[in-house]
Scaffold this motif. Sequence first.
Motif, mmCIF file in Angstrom:
data_model
loop_
_atom_site.group_PDB
_atom_site.id
_atom_site.type_symbol
_atom_site.label_atom_id
_atom_site.label_comp_id
_atom_site.label_asym_id
_atom_site.label_seq_id
_atom_site.Cartn_x
_atom_site.Cartn_y
_atom_site.Cartn_z
ATOM 1 N N LEU A 144 -2.684 -7.527 14.551
ATOM 2 C CA LEU A 144 -3.947 -6.881 13.764
ATOM 3 C C LEU A 144 -3.516 -5.951 13.361
ATOM 4 O O LEU A 144 -2.755 -4.953 14.484
ATOM 5 N N SER A 145 -3.539 -5.375 12.346
ATOM 6 C CA SER A 145 -3.172 -3.550 12.259
ATOM 7 C C SER A 145 -3.925 -2.881 10.771
ATOM 8 O O SER A 145 -4.400 -3.693 9.736
ATOM 9 N N GLY A 146 -3.956 -1.915 10.647
ATOM 10 C CA GLY A 146 -4.185 -0.937 10.075
ATOM 11 C C GLY A 146 -3.797 0.768 9.738
ATOM 12 O O GLY A 146 -3.532 0.461 10.992
ATOM 13 N N HIS A 147 -4.172 1.333 9.048
ATOM 14 C CA HIS A 147 -3.805 2.288 8.676
ATOM 15 C C HIS A 147 -4.373 3.786 8.134
ATOM 16 O O HIS A 147 -5.154 3.434 7.986
ATOM 17 N N HIS A 148 -4.447 4.894 9.000
ATOM 18 C CA HIS A 148 -4.736 5.632 8.230
ATOM 19 C C HIS A 148 -4.565 6.402 7.190
ATOM 20 O O HIS A 148 -4.829 6.780 6.128
ATOM 21 N N TRP A 149 -3.099 6.369 6.867
ATOM 22 C CA TRP A 149 -2.132 6.995 5.795
ATOM 23 C C TRP A 149 -1.429 5.146 4.924
ATOM 24 O O TRP A 149 -0.551 5.080 5.670
ATOM 25 N N GLY A 150 -1.650 6.197 3.402
ATOM 26 C CA GLY A 150 -0.614 4.739 3.338
ATOM 27 C C GLY A 150 0.916 5.607 2.649
ATOM 28 O O GLY A 150 0.647 6.714 3.032
ATOM 29 N N ALA A 151 1.592 5.221 1.809
ATOM 30 C CA ALA A 151 2.603 5.725 1.415
ATOM 31 C C ALA A 151 2.544 6.655 0.292
ATOM 32 O O ALA A 151 3.003 7.725 -0.183
ATOM 33 N N PRO A 167 -7.562 9.812 3.940
ATOM 34 C CA PRO A 167 -6.510 9.142 4.536
ATOM 35 C C PRO A 167 -8.015 8.161 5.135
ATOM 36 O O PRO A 167 -8.657 8.508 4.726
ATOM 37 N N ARG A 168 -7.587 6.676 4.827
ATOM 38 C CA ARG A 168 -8.414 5.647 4.585
ATOM 39 C C ARG A 168 -9.381 5.491 6.106
ATOM 40 O O ARG A 168 -10.288 4.824 6.170
ATOM 41 N N GLY A 169 -8.336 5.056 7.215
ATOM 42 C CA GLY A 169 -9.097 4.777 8.489
ATOM 43 C C GLY A 169 -9.249 3.572 8.806
ATOM 44 O O GLY A 169 -8.843 2.300 7.792
ATOM 45 N N PRO A 170 -9.355 3.259 9.594
ATOM 46 C CA PRO A 170 -9.629 1.386 9.930
ATOM 47 C C PRO A 170 -11.101 0.993 9.487
ATOM 48 O O PRO A 170 -11.770 1.699 9.337
ATOM 49 N N SER A 171 -10.927 -0.369 9.164
ATOM 50 C CA SER A 171 -12.478 -0.982 8.356
ATOM 51 C C SER A 171 -12.657 -1.223 9.839
ATOM 52 O O SER A 171 -12.690 -1.782 10.622
ATOM 53 N N PRO A 199 -7.360 11.485 11.635
ATOM 54 C CA PRO A 199 -6.185 12.611 11.190
ATOM 55 C C PRO A 199 -7.358 13.686 11.177
ATOM 56 O O PRO A 199 -8.409 13.859 11.213
ATOM 57 N N GLU A 200 -7.167 15.378 11.470
ATOM 58 C CA GLU A 200 -7.372 16.408 11.235
ATOM 59 C C GLU A 200 -8.216 16.386 10.119
ATOM 60 O O GLU A 200 -7.387 16.180 8.922
ATOM 61 N N ALA A 201 -9.051 17.052 9.427
ATOM 62 C CA ALA A 201 -9.980 18.112 8.358
ATOM 63 C C ALA A 201 -8.872 18.397 7.786
ATOM 64 O O ALA A 201 -7.783 19.302 8.524
ATOM 65 N N GLY A 202 -8.923 18.164 6.349
ATOM 66 C CA GLY A 202 -7.517 19.173 6.013
ATOM 67 C C GLY A 202 -5.667 18.289 5.853
ATOM 68 O O GLY A 202 -5.569 19.230 5.218
#
Length: 688
Positions: free
Chosen positions: A367-374, A379-383, A407-410
Amino acid sequence: AVLVRRRADMAPVADALRARGLPVEVVGLGGLLDTPEVREVVSVLRLLADPQAGSAAVRVLTGGRWQLGAADLVALARRARELAVRPGVTELGEQPDAAALRAALESALPADGVEQAGLADALADPGPPERYSGPGLVRIRQLADELTTLRERLGQPLPELVAEVERTLRVDIEVAAVAAPGASAGAAAGRANLDAFADVVVDYAAATGSPELTGLLAYLAAAEDAEDGLSPGEVEVDPHRVQVLTVHAAKGLEWEVVAVPHLCAGVFPAGKRASSWLRNAAELPSHLRGDRARPTADPTADPTADPGTGTGAGVGVPVLDLSGCTDRKQLLDALDAHERAFDRRREEEERRLLYVALTRTEHTLLLSGHHWGATGTTPRGPSEFLVELRDLVAGGAGVVEHWAPEPEAGQENPAAAHTRTATWPADPLGARRADVERGAALVRGALRAPAAAAVVEDGDDDPEGWAADVDALLAERARRRTRERTVTLPAQLSVSQLVALRRDPELFAARLRRPLPHPPSPLARRGTEFHAWLERRFGSTRLLDLDDLPGAADESASVDDDLAALQSAFLASPWADRRPLEVEVPFETELGGTVVRGRIDAVFAEPGGRFTVVDWKTGAVPETAARPALLVQLAAYRLAWAELNGVDPTAVDAAFVYVRHAHVLRGDALPDAAGLRDLVRGATRRTE
């Protein structure tokens, strides 16, 4: 298997796996349409059906075969604007940048109130040749010739048309080259994808009464747009490939290792696509739906119940209950509660879908998720699902390999810092070009070398094993020819197909299994001209199908026969002085569960309430051995006319009139209805 929530993620996942050298299969019609070789075929089909299909035209023009550059593409777009007579469009320079290219293509799109023209029209009429590069103009003209040839075949059955497009594009050769030794693993799936698409077209044609290209394209568009709207069909687990498919298509299946990526906010669970029926006119009111929730006697019995809905979120589609509303505030509260109930139901459906994904594995679940997509700047972050699963795994149910900090703000998307470059148009051979060109040079050199005759004496050694390889290939071909294969008879047959079935069942079955385009038929062209003359003479003109073309079933004739000779021969025959009762009579009749359709050339009334059905032939009189198969056609005509007019088939005579030779071949011993049904039923049971 890799199970994704969105069909749009299938192709990127498959590309990443192939880049690692893994064999990959994209499962399902939606994913199949995203494969490059199938997309190429579908793009040409769209271009044939609609000259305004700009995106399809651009894909074909910039694809691996034609590789048209930006300057030539802009020149085509400019020509399309000229053909559309659209004033006020800014001209472009000779070396356009990306923005100028985009503007040129957008200006070639149709607009209301103007005469429309697309890139396909510009291909047919490219205008002044000095606008284009030399190689570009050659490719444009070649593509235009191919499209013209393919448009002439639009009357063919859909499976034959698709096969012809595939051959014309040479996409079969391309996938074979990609799958050659030394290519990346999984490249051999290209041929399998084309075969799978051919099966889709055959199934569509068989399930549709009158299959047309526009209908097929609409069906494919629905498969692309409705991510979960079409049944994925039967999926078989392949132990030799990584299968990429949607979670919906994975129901009821299991794999040893299953990966579920994209457990990100807004992806899985999916974001809210639409509101309830109260705010979305396209939605059916919930109280009219068959899956609506049934009101409970005691709303407190369901802990998920929401005031104002009268039902729980997990029971069914919430139904709006306004029975207790006496003022505006209560009404608004009930509407808000109803909307929240819809949201909870959507979340529960997503949770059940995740349960399906998690239970598809026999051994290992990834199982995996991501903060950043292409792409994207946020950032999306985990569901919430991934967070819950992490907590479960932390309790000893598995291993958390990595959990990236928020991820940090900004912070900017790291993917945006990497400049992505690509060669356009793309080189279809890529890194293999040097090897392919080296092999092509060897072949050209061998072709230019003097021919050498090699004689192998009995007993000579075969150190490289060529003879053994040839023997093995011949043996394999022999096994394939003798292996029994079940061929399903179509639900509909033309009379010409019925004749072909009677003449050679094995050849007929082979053509059903692998449809091939009809060869050019001068007989059919000449028969059509003669038939049109007869129609004008008899005062009737009706449309014809491809299989109904006069001369289409003729076995032989001299191609130099001219229309004038046929007309003279007919006028000298007794038939010239007779007036037909009916001409061009279409019919459909049922034989053994199969619908047989056709068209009777002419019907003449005879004394005593009898009839004669006639089929005009412009070819040569057939040999005696060929006549039993041809008489099936007359038998079908006789039975059809009898059914249409409610008369006894024995009161109907049938004859072939070979006009040039003044010969009448009568069916004195034609098969009756039972005989024709036995022919069809025997074909249904036949295997070859």
